[in-house]
Design a protein around this motif. Structure first.
Motif: not given
Length: 358
Positions: A15-24, A79-95
């Protein structure tokens, strides 16, 4: 019992892995489409804008932040777009979106930009953008950094900027903005840098709590009136080259004291009473003058009528004997009046004299 605990632990881990993936997660298709349209609009729209977006690598069929592997900050959109790092709650999104110095000459569509809810920094400085800053910028509620300096933006700053409660830096300098600075800006609790110099802002400066600021610049505008009461490290250069009338110690002459609300209301009441009194005097004077003029005109009219009546009156002379005398005498008694022993009658055309009554 031990197997039960092990199974429960395994379920929790899954569940934690799934949730982490979902948060990313990742940016949705709607967000990707909105951001591509945002860049197309910035680049002037139409085929030119679309070509520019493609040249920069913005494509709604490509995930901009495939952070499942490697460094999550690397974007497939260039390079004009920077994303959140892995492990961040917003990982997978544009920062960050950094489109400075890209020769963009279109307009800002805030509704398209703010579709990316996780944005933390937008940099559009040093382009040739036109139009204004839409009020819809308030939808970027989590945005701490906004750079719009060195463009050709016009109009007034929207008061909805005051809804960006996380905003720390706002730079709108070296544009063609005008109107008053929104009072809502001074209510932003986290704002520490504000640059609005080299525009056409007018009116007064909101009472920013400048001791909390690291930098503040509203120079080269048409601002006037008092400066903020608390300055902190802000110096004279932050207010230079504005309209006459800038005041407030220690940088400018002391501002003239404004009347208290009670005295101001009292003075207005006195002015009203004086105006009513003067109007009463004017009305009374008008009545008196009108009456005098009426009396003079009436007297003059009577004199004129009396003179005409006197011209038509004669006293007729009669002889003391003869039947004609007696007949006319009888008629005169009926038609004429006696005054001072004289008969006064309306003037027949043949009689011209006046004699005493026999």
């Amino acid at each position: 019992m031990g197997r039960t605990l092990a199974a429960a632990a395994a379920v929790i881990v899954v569940l934690l892995v799934c949730c982490s993936y979902e948060v990313r997660g990742e940016e949705s298709d709607d967000v990707k489409e909105s951001l591509v349209k945002f860049l197309v609009t910035l680049a002037g729209g139409g085929g030119v804008g679309e070509a520019r977006a493609e040249a920069l690598g913005w494509n709604n069929s490509t995930d901009p932040c495939p952070g499942a592997t490697g460094n999550g900050s690397v974007s497939k959109w260039g390079e004009q777009v920077v994303c959140f790092n892995n492990g961040d709650p917003n990982a997978g999104k544009i920062k960050y979106i950094d489109l400075q110095s890209q020769n963009l000459n279109g307009t800002i569509d805030a509704s398209l930009l703010c579709a990316a809810r996780a944005l933390r920094r937008v940099n559009l400085q040093n382009n040739s953008l036109t139009g204004g800053l839409p009020a819809g910028i308030s939808a970027c509620s989590g945005l701490p950094y906004l750079f719009l300096d060195r463009n050709r933006l016009t109009g007034s700053l929207p008061s909805s900027l005051g809804q960006l409660r996380r905003l720390r830096v706002l730079d709108v300098s070296r544009n063609d903005f005008s109107g008053e600075l929104p009072d809502s800006l001074r209510q932003l609790p986290n704002l520490v840098r504000f640059a609005a110099n080299n525009n056409h802002f007018d009116g007064t400066i909101p009472d920013f709590n400048l001791p909390n600021y690291l930098s503040f610049n509203v120079s080269s505008n048409n601002l006037t009136g008092p400066i903020p009461k608390k300055l902190g490290i802000i110096d004279m250069s932050s207010f230079a080259d504005n309209a006459a009338g800038m005041c407030g110690k220690p940088l400018f002459p002391e501002c003239p004291a404004s009347p208290s609300p009670g005295k101001d209301g009292e003075s207005k009441s006195k002015k009203t009473r004086k105006i009513l009194m003067y109007l009463g005097y004017i009305l009374l004077g008008s009545v008196i003058v009108g009456f005098v003029v009426y009396k003079l005109c009436s007297r003059k009219r009577k004199n004129r009528l009396g003179k005409k009546a006197q011209e038509k009156l004669v006293v007729y002379e009669f002889q003391s004997s003869g039947s004609l005398h007696r007949q006319l005498h009888g008629m005169l008694l009926l038609l004429c009046t006696s005054r001072y022993n004289k008969i006064i009658c309306f003037k027949p055309h043949r009689f011209k004299k006046q004699v005493p009554l026999l």
